[in-house]
Motif scaffolding. Structure first.
Motif: not given
Length: 101
Positions: A49-51, A57-59, A63-64
């Motif tokens: 499966c692909e994300m 972008s939320r992940i 992280m930032f």
């Protein structure tokens, strides 16, 4: 991966007050990377499966934000410390309201 995000966020925020937390987080992520690599090499999990792009972008944003909060807490911690070399280092903490008795 929510557990990993919690470990990272706790390590970055608490690493200001407890520096031993950062090497433990590095050890955790090193071991996690080894376990995931072993599972992927043996084909334990199906990763066909692909994300979703929005989730990716939320992940990245989280992280930032986690790293930004880490640097903010580090800056505030060291800004609040005395620099004369004679004063004992204590943590700054706001005082709550004083109630009339």
């Amino acid at each position: 991966y929510a557990w990993s995000m919690c470990v990272m966020m706790i390590s970055l925020t608490m690493g200001v007050l407890v520096p031993a937390q950062l090497p433990l987080a590095v050890l955790f992520f090193f071991l996690m990377q080894r376990v995931h690599r072993l599972h992927f090499e043996h084909g334990t999990f199906d990763i066909s499966c692909e994300m979703d792009r929005a989730a990716e972008s939320r992940i990245g944003c989280w992280m930032f934000r986690a790293v930004a909060f880490f640097w903010l807490f580090m800056a505030l911690f060291f800004y609040a410390q005395a620099d004369d070399g004679q004063t004992r280092v204590t943590l700054w903490a706001p005082q709550g309201p004083r109630w009339r008795t």
